[in-house]
Design an enzyme around this catalytic site. Structure first.
Site, PDB file in Angstrom:
ATOM      1  N   ASP A   1      -1.900   0.321   9.357  1.00  0.00           N
ATOM      2  CA  ASP A   1      -1.674   0.628   8.012  1.00  0.00           C
ATOM      3  C   ASP A   1      -1.091  -0.420   7.093  1.00  0.00           C
ATOM      4  OD1 ASP A   1      -1.637   3.812   8.161  1.00  0.00           O
ATOM      5  OD2 ASP A   1      -0.385   3.518   9.825  1.00  0.00           O
TER       6      ASP A   1
ATOM      7  N   GLU B   1      -1.394  -1.382  -4.508  1.00  0.00           N
ATOM      8  CA  GLU B   1      -2.680  -0.639  -4.693  1.00  0.00           C
ATOM      9  C   GLU B   1      -2.358   0.456  -5.649  1.00  0.00           C
ATOM     10  OE1 GLU B   1      -5.249   2.032  -1.695  1.00  0.00           O
ATOM     11  OE2 GLU B   1      -5.179  -0.250  -1.050  1.00  0.00           O
TER      12      GLU B   1
ATOM     13  N   ASP C   1       0.872  -1.097   0.122  1.00  0.00           N
ATOM     14  CA  ASP C   1       0.098  -0.021   0.054  1.00  0.00           C
ATOM     15  C   ASP C   1       0.892   1.180   0.106  1.00  0.00           C
ATOM     16  OD1 ASP C   1      -2.152   1.823   0.256  1.00  0.00           O
ATOM     17  OD2 ASP C   1      -2.051   1.825   2.370  1.00  0.00           O
TER      18      ASP C   1
END
Length: 193
Positions: free
Chosen positions: A148, A73, A13
């Site tokens: 996260d 992502e 991410d």
């Protein structure tokens, strides 16, 4: 080398302050979490030092876990052009680290990841994390510490769900040669007359 469907999938991410990563091992058609964590970039005052650290850390994680594939992502389009540019650079450097190690890359839009995991393209971060926790049997204390990293793990899990299905969406390529071989109609040939 892993058996036919057995593989290691790394998820990322991208972030400019905190970058999340997660690693899944797929055996006998089931996914298990190997690790998840964060790359903390807040201590680097300079944007280029941050990018260098992303490259070093992502390369290091790839060397440690030897993923067969990377799911990342794709940055979604926000209102702030400057933050989009920074996020795109962070993502690009993570992708470059995977290319450096010859790891095939698959990009997923945030909405697609949320849809794959929860059935709702506008699910909250907490809903995605909750679903991951149930699917992968992750203890509460680990989930809390690595909030996260859950989006990175979600990207890896989304890719795991896509593996058993025919390719949908954008094609993926293992490199320039692979792209050229699969796109002969798009390649301009310079013929001398």
């Amino acid at each position: 080398m892993h058996a036919e469907m057995d593989k290691i999938i790394m998820g990322i991410d991208p972030g400019t302050n905190i970058m999340g990563y997660g690693v899944l091992e797929v055996t006998d058609g089931k996914a298990h979490m190997v690790t998840m964590g964060i790359i903390d970039l807040r201590k680097f005052p300079d944007a280029y030092l941050k990018l260098g650290h992303i490259f070093e850390r992502v390369t290091g994680i790839i060397d440690s876990y030897l993923p067969d594939e990377l799911a990342i992502e794709a940055p979604f389009f926000g209102k702030n052009v400057q933050s989009m540019l920074k996020l795109g650079r962070a993502q690009g450097v993570a992708i470059a680290a995977a290319i450096e190690r010859s790891v095939p890359i698959h990009e997923y839009a945030p909405m697609k990841i949320k849809m794959a995991l929860t059935g709702n393209g506008s699910a909250s971060k907490e809903q995605v994390a909750g679903m991951l926790q149930r699917l992968l049997h992750i203890p509460n204390d680990e989930m809390g510490r690595f909030m996260d990293a859950t989006d990175a793990l979600a990207a890896a899990y989304c890719h795991f769900l896509q593996m058993g299905r025919p390719e949908s969406g954008a094609p993926h390529y293992k490199g320039w040669k692979d792209f050229v071989n699969k796109n002969q109609d798009k390649v301009w040939k310079n013929h001398k007359s």
